[in-house]
Design a protein around this motif. Structure first.
Motif, PDB file in Angstrom:
ATOM      1  N   MET A   1       0.840  -1.173   0.000  1.00 27.04           N
ATOM      2  CA  MET A   1       0.000   0.000   0.000  1.00 27.04           C
ATOM      3  C   MET A   1       0.886   1.236   0.000  1.00 27.04           C
ATOM      4  O   MET A   1       1.922   1.278   0.637  1.00 27.04           O
ATOM      5  CB  MET A   1      -0.894   0.021   1.223  1.00 27.04           C
ATOM      6  N   GLY A   2       0.433   2.226  -0.722  1.00 25.85           N
ATOM      7  CA  GLY A   2       1.175   3.476  -0.784  1.00 25.85           C
ATOM      8  C   GLY A   2       0.897   4.355   0.423  1.00 25.85           C
ATOM      9  O   GLY A   2       0.187   3.983   1.339  1.00 25.85           O
ATOM     10  N   ILE A   3       1.463   5.522   0.387  1.00 23.75           N
ATOM     11  CA  ILE A   3       1.265   6.499   1.453  1.00 23.75           C
ATOM     12  C   ILE A   3       0.345   7.585   0.911  1.00 23.75           C
ATOM     13  O   ILE A   3       0.434   7.964  -0.240  1.00 23.75           O
ATOM     14  CB  ILE A   3       2.615   7.111   1.873  1.00 23.75           C
ATOM     15  N   GLY A   4      -0.526   8.066   1.732  1.00 18.85           N
ATOM     16  CA  GLY A   4      -1.405   9.149   1.315  1.00 18.85           C
ATOM     17  C   GLY A   4      -2.860   8.773   1.504  1.00 18.85           C
ATOM     18  O   GLY A   4      -3.195   7.723   2.027  1.00 18.85           O
ATOM     19  N   GLN A   5      -3.722   9.648   1.047  1.00 21.91           N
ATOM     20  CA  GLN A   5      -5.151   9.472   1.227  1.00 21.91           C
ATOM     21  C   GLN A   5      -5.625   8.174   0.583  1.00 21.91           C
ATOM     22  O   GLN A   5      -5.439   7.948  -0.608  1.00 21.91           O
ATOM     23  CB  GLN A   5      -5.905  10.650   0.635  1.00 21.91           C
ATOM     24  N   GLY A   6      -6.218   7.309   1.368  1.00 26.21           N
ATOM     25  CA  GLY A   6      -6.763   6.061   0.878  1.00 26.21           C
ATOM     26  C   GLY A   6      -5.752   4.942   0.697  1.00 26.21           C
ATOM     27  O   GLY A   6      -6.106   3.836   0.370  1.00 26.21           O
ATOM     28  N   TRP A   7      -4.497   5.204   0.918  1.00 27.62           N
ATOM     29  CA  TRP A   7      -3.425   4.215   0.753  1.00 27.62           C
ATOM     30  C   TRP A   7      -3.579   3.454  -0.550  1.00 27.62           C
ATOM     31  O   TRP A   7      -3.894   2.265  -0.574  1.00 27.62           O
ATOM     32  CB  TRP A   7      -3.403   3.245   1.912  1.00 27.62           C
ATOM     33  N   PRO A   8      -3.362   4.089  -1.684  1.00 26.09           N
ATOM     34  CA  PRO A   8      -3.544   3.407  -2.968  1.00 26.09           C
ATOM     35  C   PRO A   8      -2.526   2.276  -3.130  1.00 26.09           C
ATOM     36  O   PRO A   8      -1.391   2.375  -2.640  1.00 26.09           O
ATOM     37  CB  PRO A   8      -3.277   4.518  -3.987  1.00 26.09           C
ATOM     38  N   PRO A   9      -2.918   1.214  -3.800  1.00 24.50           N
ATOM     39  CA  PRO A   9      -1.968   0.105  -4.014  1.00 24.50           C
ATOM     40  C   PRO A   9      -0.850   0.545  -4.961  1.00 24.50           C
ATOM     41  O   PRO A   9      -1.085   1.279  -5.913  1.00 24.50           O
ATOM     42  CB  PRO A   9      -2.821  -0.988  -4.648  1.00 24.50           C
ATOM     43  N   ILE A  10       0.370   0.109  -4.656  1.00 24.75           N
ATOM     44  CA  ILE A  10       1.503   0.445  -5.517  1.00 24.75           C
ATOM     45  C   ILE A  10       2.186  -0.797  -6.077  1.00 24.75           C
ATOM     46  O   ILE A  10       2.927  -0.711  -7.041  1.00 24.75           O
ATOM     47  CB  ILE A  10       2.541   1.322  -4.788  1.00 24.75           C
ATOM     48  N   GLU A  11       1.933  -1.959  -5.467  1.00 23.51           N
ATOM     49  CA  GLU A  11       2.595  -3.179  -5.907  1.00 23.51           C
ATOM     50  C   GLU A  11       1.793  -4.383  -5.441  1.00 23.51           C
ATOM     51  O   GLU A  11       1.208  -4.362  -4.369  1.00 23.51           O
ATOM     52  CB  GLU A  11       4.007  -3.230  -5.327  1.00 23.51           C
ATOM     53  N   VAL A  12       1.799  -5.436  -6.251  1.00 18.62           N
ATOM     54  CA  VAL A  12       1.143  -6.692  -5.883  1.00 18.62           C
ATOM     55  C   VAL A  12       2.239  -7.691  -5.534  1.00 18.62           C
ATOM     56  O   VAL A  12       3.177  -7.892  -6.305  1.00 18.62           O
ATOM     57  CB  VAL A  12       0.280  -7.236  -7.047  1.00 18.62           C
ATOM     58  N   GLN A  13       2.134  -8.296  -4.361  1.00 24.40           N
ATOM     59  CA  GLN A  13       3.079  -9.308  -3.898  1.00 24.40           C
ATOM     60  C   GLN A  13       2.336 -10.625  -3.682  1.00 24.40           C
ATOM     61  O   GLN A  13       1.158 -10.628  -3.345  1.00 24.40           O
ATOM     62  CB  GLN A  13       3.710  -8.900  -2.556  1.00 24.40           C
ATOM     63  N   ALA A  14       3.023 -11.732  -3.846  1.00 25.97           N
ATOM     64  CA  ALA A  14       2.459 -13.031  -3.502  1.00 25.97           C
ATOM     65  C   ALA A  14       2.426 -13.155  -1.977  1.00 25.97           C
ATOM     66  O   ALA A  14       3.228 -12.532  -1.280  1.00 25.97           O
ATOM     67  CB  ALA A  14       3.297 -14.152  -4.109  1.00 25.97           C
ATOM     68  N   GLY A  15       1.506 -13.938  -1.467  1.00 27.13           N
ATOM     69  CA  GLY A  15       1.351 -14.071  -0.019  1.00 27.13           C
ATOM     70  C   GLY A  15       2.578 -14.574   0.701  1.00 27.13           C
ATOM     71  O   GLY A  15       2.799 -14.253   1.861  1.00 27.13           O
ATOM     72  N   HIS A  16       3.397 -15.343   0.040  1.00 26.85           N
ATOM     73  CA  HIS A  16       4.593 -15.911   0.667  1.00 26.85           C
ATOM     74  C   HIS A  16       5.841 -15.043   0.514  1.00 26.85           C
ATOM     75  O   HIS A  16       6.900 -15.396   1.000  1.00 26.85           O
ATOM     76  CB  HIS A  16       4.881 -17.282   0.052  1.00 26.85           C
ATOM     77  N   CYS A  17       5.716 -13.897  -0.120  1.00 27.55           N
ATOM     78  CA  CYS A  17       6.882 -13.085  -0.470  1.00 27.55           C
ATOM     79  C   CYS A  17       7.521 -12.441   0.762  1.00 27.55           C
ATOM     80  O   CYS A  17       6.853 -11.781   1.553  1.00 27.55           O
ATOM     81  CB  CYS A  17       6.498 -11.998  -1.469  1.00 27.55           C
ATOM     82  N   HIS A  18       8.821 -12.609   0.874  1.00 27.88           N
ATOM     83  CA  HIS A  18       9.562 -12.007   1.990  1.00 27.88           C
ATOM     84  C   HIS A  18       9.762 -10.505   1.802  1.00 27.88           C
ATOM     85  O   HIS A  18      10.101  -9.807   2.742  1.00 27.88           O
ATOM     86  CB  HIS A  18      10.924 -12.696   2.139  1.00 27.88           C
ATOM     87  N   ALA A  19       9.553 -10.010   0.603  1.00 28.23           N
ATOM     88  CA  ALA A  19       9.779  -8.594   0.316  1.00 28.23           C
ATOM     89  C   ALA A  19       8.554  -7.724   0.581  1.00 28.23           C
ATOM     90  O   ALA A  19       8.643  -6.505   0.476  1.00 28.23           O
ATOM     91  CB  ALA A  19      10.223  -8.428  -1.134  1.00 28.23           C
ATOM     92  N   ALA A  20       7.426  -8.323   0.918  1.00 30.52           N
ATOM     93  CA  ALA A  20       6.221  -7.533   1.194  1.00 30.52           C
ATOM     94  C   ALA A  20       6.454  -6.688   2.442  1.00 30.52           C
ATOM     95  O   ALA A  20       6.948  -7.175   3.454  1.00 30.52           O
ATOM     96  CB  ALA A  20       5.024  -8.448   1.392  1.00 30.52           C
TER      97      ALA A  20
END
Length: 56
Positions: free
Chosen positions: A1-20
């Protein structure tokens, strides 16, 4: 989730991803496909676009 009003999505990660990061929420496969097809970038480590069959 991004920063700002409504926290817009900025990236899709897989559920198991260590980088999330800590600002995340769970979404379904259909919503992930939709976000990827709208141009939201896929995580570089887990490549959810490949797993979901959304390439582009």
């Amino acid at each position: 989730m991004g920063i700002g009003q409504g926290w817009p999505p900025i990236e899709v990660q897989a559920g198991h991803c260590h980088a999330a990061g800590s600002r995340r929420r769970t979404i379904g496969r259909d919503q992930a496909r939709s976000l990827l097809s709208e141009g939201i970038r896929a995580g570089a480590h887990c490549r959810p676009d490949t797993d979901l069959g959304v390439l582009g």
